[in-house]
Design an enzyme around this catalytic site. Structure first.
Site, PDB file in Angstrom:
ATOM      1  N   GLY A 291       1.090  -1.097  -0.014  1.00  0.00           N
ATOM      2  CA  GLY A 291      -0.053  -0.043  -0.125  1.00  0.00           C
ATOM      3  C   GLY A 291       1.208   1.163  -0.045  1.00  0.00           C
TER       4      GLY A 291
ATOM      5  CB  ALA B 264       2.921   2.763   4.391  1.00  0.00           C
TER       6      ALA B 264
ATOM      7  CG  HIS C  36     -17.829   6.922   9.181  1.00  0.00           C
ATOM      8  ND1 HIS C  36     -19.436   7.203   8.740  1.00  0.00           N
ATOM      9  CD2 HIS C  36     -17.550   8.111   9.062  1.00  0.00           C
ATOM     10  CE1 HIS C  36     -18.871   8.364   7.941  1.00  0.00           C
ATOM     11  NE2 HIS C  36     -18.310   8.796   7.674  1.00  0.00           N
TER      12      HIS C  36
ATOM     13  CB  SER D 157     -21.079  11.725   2.193  1.00  0.00           C
ATOM     14  OG  SER D 157     -21.055  13.209   3.074  1.00  0.00           O
TER      15      SER D 157
ATOM     16  NE  ARG E 182     -18.692  13.069  11.088  1.00  0.00           N
ATOM     17  CZ  ARG E 182     -18.228  12.017   9.459  1.00  0.00           C
ATOM     18  NH1 ARG E 182     -16.974  11.612   9.636  1.00  0.00           N
ATOM     19  NH2 ARG E 182     -18.529  13.173   8.459  1.00  0.00           N
TER      20      ARG E 182
ATOM     21  CG  HIS F  95     -12.750   4.387   8.768  1.00  0.00           C
ATOM     22  ND1 HIS F  95     -13.320   3.925   7.541  1.00  0.00           N
ATOM     23  CD2 HIS F  95     -12.479   5.058   8.465  1.00  0.00           C
ATOM     24  CE1 HIS F  95     -12.940   4.870   6.721  1.00  0.00           C
ATOM     25  NE2 HIS F  95     -12.462   5.754   7.314  1.00  0.00           N
TER      26      HIS F  95
ATOM     27  CD  GLU G 211      -5.677   1.420   9.243  1.00  0.00           C
ATOM     28  OE1 GLU G 211      -5.788   1.805   8.351  1.00  0.00           O
ATOM     29  OE2 GLU G 211      -6.671   1.233   9.834  1.00  0.00           O
TER      30      GLU G 211
END
Lengths: 676, 267
Positions: free
Chosen positions: A13, A15, A237, A251, A298, A364, A388
């Site tokens: 990915g 990184a 999320h 969204s 949120r 997420h 990550e």
């Protein structure tokens, strides 16, 4: 110029490719391993953009402000020096991608355009349409392909890392990987290994992560002695689209445009949602929070939706609630939310202009990961980590558009350090005492065991069970008794794992053996996440315990460190380097249009209400810690959908709205993650 | 309200079957004989092809009740952005993550869905194919910008919004292979195909990338080069990212002609 050293990078990915490119450019040889062709890595899913305080808008933005926003957004749990370094490097990272040909959106003058994101007051996010991660990954993929053509990079796509090769002094000498077609195991001798394998979302069954995001290789490192830090910090999320196969993001602007969240009052109500009359719908956010309605911050939205479903009141008794836009004229929706609705339509098949959307919070991102020092070194000599899969940048909560920059930063720091280490390490392959062969045999035996096991358990069902338990108990709202029960469940699953039998007699390109190995490793990491959460009796960032609703700096301004043992993870705590910015209370209500002020009593009531999960009686102020004294503005107001920018814009009030949006989102715990 | 707004309601599956049959092409390994097995799963709402395959994988028993091996397929992002899960579904090449069962049943009018691997690539097993050659095509056209180095050299060249937007369209290519599968000219890797041509075009449009346009065009002038295009225009119709592939081919052809005519002037 290059001496004979070899570095292995695991994961292709952002990184991993960033590190690979740097090493190859320095003239050294890289073995790059990836489960999927690197161009298909999870980084492609990042949408919103990449942060860097380039300050092209005359706003006085600076890396120092980016640094402060990141540390503050992470609720002060991140060690500050690497965050500062990242923010200082960020503008040059963006410029580098610009030079590599990433089609970043442009201003009229032809310069890079920047947009605002949550958690900041500045235009700091460079973006390529609504798919920035894809373009950044491809740019690195192109550069790495160039080095591959030059013979500097050896790609091993379709190989999965199984374990590290450690010598008698616990020094990393390479790794063992499995070819996913042939199941051939191979030793990769290396002077240094860089882990860049991404997040562990699949531990939660369904998440917004790609299917390769199992955390399996990282778990293998952990089981061989690498420290795992802050595992309990998992970002959720509030609105994702529950699919049968995964969760996809929806969204927040859908609620901004007037979307209403509800469930049928009668859980057994099987009627078409449009046939259910108003009186038989429970608009639980509007009922509980009359002032804010569906536009609560949120974290509250996430927790409330979650609570309703866990109590069995979700639509059809399942983990889903309606997010209803059908009362808004379709033409208005098309104008304001077109692209978002198309995604929903593509994957769900329902037209959200006419059928209420079904949504649920979705796991997420993992802020936690392999422990690294400020040079991206893990505690195992010769083992590095970036992206990550390391814990270093985001503290207790990640700000949107910071993940892409942290991936590249991690790769760029890990690479030269790995080279330095490899050049100086005492290493001669003759002195490894056959550790590679020994480890290879050990891994072969594990495969053989899996293949010949004949039990009654089904690996995919075990995975589902783990995912359900983790999602129900170790995500949005955490209670100690349920965390304990989850750990017991994980122990039970570990035991049952011993009795799985793979259901594939054809071992060529089988997915059963790799999955079984991943599952075993996921169970280990699941315990780290669960027990880390159990022990952290406070609420901070993404970690929320109703029984301990406040941040407790005295006891828990500390990094959780997990070390593997045969019985259970051994947890310890390490001080956080807060030498640059003094921790302060997170309160985004100040500094906007109006000052928020909160009587203590109201605050306490609101907290109690949130903790109890019960509707608050009329008259009680629906105000959370930090306080609001006004209804948040409609997040998007009279904006229009800009195809070019890939977002909703309103030239007149954009700046003001964005300030408010940043405030809202971050007051909500900074979980603005639908765009990375 | 919807009708008043002139919105056309998408056709819906009004009378779903109780069960769905998945006719899946099987192949044990590279080079082995291909055969078909049918799996029956109960109909549920919101199924896509991937979730149906996941269901089948859990307990792979054919419709006839025969215990068999689980079908193997590739999947990753499940958001139609990684390209890995591409296969031929009811005769049409597409990503299986965004192939919804309801839509497929409406399309066929029956209760059977056919899954086959892409036919233009080596078939590793079942629905899995090896698209390495597509990445090799990218090497052939040198689909990258030559950098002096990755150290900090400041901003890149400026670019108009129009050029940026056109390049953005090309940058969305996920190397899924739909264009090659649909191309009547492409077989046995005889033709480099629309993907690589579009990626060459993408780099040729970049102010820095332009400096190595000759090398890139050279990569397209061999036996497997751009002249193999038969202008069937299937590629642009199946491209899931709506990339202007035929335009890339046209413009690249134009560049090649231009270079052939006037290239000597630059020598």
């Amino acid at each position: 110029m290059a001496g004979k050293i070899k570095i292995a990078v695991v994961g292709g990915g952002l990184a991993g490719l960033a590190a690979t490119m740097k090493i190859a450019e320095a003239g050294y040889e890289v073995d790059l391993l990836s489960v999927v062709p690197v161009k298909r890595s999870h980084s492609v899913c990042a949408q919103g953009g990449i942060n860097g305080a380039v300050n092209t808008k005359g706003e006085g933005d600076s890396p120092a402000k980016h640094f402060d926003d990141t540390v503050y957004g992470g609720d002060f749990l991140a060690n500050q020096p690497p965050v500062q370094k990242m923010c200082e490097m960020a503008p040059s990272i963006i410029y580098l991608f610009d030079r590599m040909g990433v089609p970043f959106s442009r201003t009229k003058e032809g310069l890079l355009d920047f947009r605002r994101f949550g958690g900041t007051l500045h235009h700091r996010t460079a973006f390529a349409g609504a798919s920035t991660g894809q373009q950044l990954l491809y740019a690195l993929d192109e550069q790495v392909r160039r080095f591959e053509t030059d013979g500097k990079v050896n790609k091993f796509e379709g190989w999965e890392m199984l374990s590290l090769v450690l010598d008698d002094h616990q020094v990393c000498r390479g790794l063992i990987a499995m070819n996913l077609q042939t199941l051939e195991l191979k030793e990769f001798s290396a002077d240094a290994v860089i882990m860049a394998t991404g997040g562990p979302g699949l531990i939660f069954g369904k998440s917004t992560n790609s299917m390769v995001c199992t955390g399996s290789a990282v778990s293998a490192c952990y089981q061989q002695g690498a420290k795992y830090a802050n595992g309990e910090f998992i970002q959720v999320h509030p609105t994702s689209i529950p699919g049968e196969d995964k969760l996809r993001l929806m969204s927040e602007s859908a609620r901004g445009e007037g979307g209403r969240v509800w469930v049928p009052r009668n859980t057994d109500d099987k009627r078409n949602p449009k046939d259910i009359p108003e009186t038989e719908r429970q608009y639980f956010l509007e009922e509980k929070y009359p002032a804010y309605g569906n536009l609560v911050p949120r974290d509250i939205a996430t927790r409330e939706i979650f609570q309703v479903c866990i109590e069995g009141h979700g639509v059809g008794g399942e983990n889903q609630v309606y997010l209803d836009l059908t009362h808004i004229p379709a033409e208005t929706l098309d104008r304001k939310l077109g692209a978002i609705l198309e995604i929903y339509e593509m994957f769900v098949g329902d037209d959200p202009r006419h059928v209420p959307m079904r949504i649920f919070p979705g796991v997420h991102y993992s802020m936690g990961g392999l422990w690294v020092d400020f040079e991206q070194r893990t505690n195992i000599p010769g083992l590095f980590a970036a992206g990550e899969c390391d814990y270093s940048i985001h503290g207790a909560n990640r700000l949107g558009a910071n993940s892409l920059v942290s991936c590249v930063y991690g790769g760029f720091v890990a690479a030269p350090n790995a080279i330095d280490y490899a050049k100086n390490v005492e290493r001669k392959n003759t002195e490894t005492n056959g550790v590679h062969a020994t480890e290879l045999r050990r891994q072969q035996e594990i495969n053989l065991q899996i293949i010949k096991n004949k039990g009654s358990e089904n690996q995919y069902k075990l995975h589902e069970e783990m995912g359900k338990w983790m999602t129900d108990n170790v995500t949005v709202v955490r209670y100690n008794d349920r965390l304990k029960a989850t750990d017991e469940k994980l122990l039970e699953l570990q035991d049952r794992f011993k009795r799985i039998s793979i259901n594939d007699s054809n071992l060529w390109a089988t997915q059963a053996v790799p999955h079984a190995r991943q599952l075993k490793n996921m169970l280990e990491l699941a315990r780290v996440i669960t027990l880390g959460a159990l022990q952290r009796d406070e609420s901070r960032g993404a970690h929320y315990k109703p029984d301990f609703p406040n941040r407790d700096d005295e006891r828990f301004l500390k990094t959780t460190i997990a070390e593997w043992s045969a019985e259970e993870p051994i947890l310890s705590y390490e001080a956080v380097d807060i030498g640059l910015i003094e921790p302060r209370k997170r309160d985004y209500s100040k500094g906007g249009k109006k000052e928020g002020k909160q009587p203590q009593e109201t605050l306490r009531l609101a907290e109690q209400a949130a903790a109890s999960g019960l509707p608050v009686k009329e008259g009680a102020d629906q105000i959370r810690e930090g306080g609001y004294d006004q209804k948040p503005e409609n997040l998007s107001g009279a904006k229009i959908w800009s195809q070019e920018k890939g977002e909703l814009i309103d030239p007149e009030t954009e700046a003001e709205t964005r300030v408010q949006q940043g405030k809202d989102i971050d007051a909500a715990g900074g979980k603005q993650t639908d765009e990375r | 309200m919807s009708e008043a707004n002139g919105h056309k309601e998408k056709p819906r599956l009004t009378n779903p079957p109780k069960t769905i049959d998945f006719r899946i092409s099987r192949r044990e390994r590279l080079g082995a004989q291909q055969y078909t097995e049918t799996f029956e799963i109960p109909y549920r709402k919101n199924l896509n092809v991937i979730s149906a395959l996941m269901e089948i994988r859990k307990n792979p028993v054919t419709k006839e009740g025969k215990q068999t091996t689980p079908p193997v397929w590739d999947m990753n992002c499940l958001e139609q952005v990684c390209g890995i899960c591409t296969m031929v579904i009811d005769g049409r090449v597409r990503q299986s993550c965004s192939a919804l069962v309801d839509d497929l049943l409406i399309g066929s009018g029956g209760n059977t869905i056919t899954l086959e691997p892409m036919s233009k690539f080596p078939n590793v097993r079942d629905l899995q194919v090896d698209r390495t050659r597509m990445f090799n095509h990218l090497k052939q056209v040198q689909a990258w910008v030559e950098l002096d180095g990755t150290h900090d050299l400041g901003a890149g060249p400026t670019m108009t919004q129009a050029v940026q937007q056109e390049r953005y369209a090309y940058s969305r290519c996920m190397t899924c292979g739909c264009c090659l599968e649909a191309c009547p000219q492409y077989h046995d890797d005889n033709y480099i195909g629309p993907q690589a041509i579009a990626q060459a075009r993408y780099q040729n449009m970049h102010p820095t990338g332009k400096s190595t346009i000759d090398e890139r065009l050279n990569g397209l002038m061999g036996e497997d080069g751009i002249t193999n295009c038969g202008n069937a225009q299937n590629c642009v119709q199946v491209c899931p990212m709506s990339i202007p592939l035929t335009r890339a081919i046209y413009e690249t052809n134009r560049d090649i002609t231009f270079n052939a005519l006037f290239g000597w002037l630059r020598k």
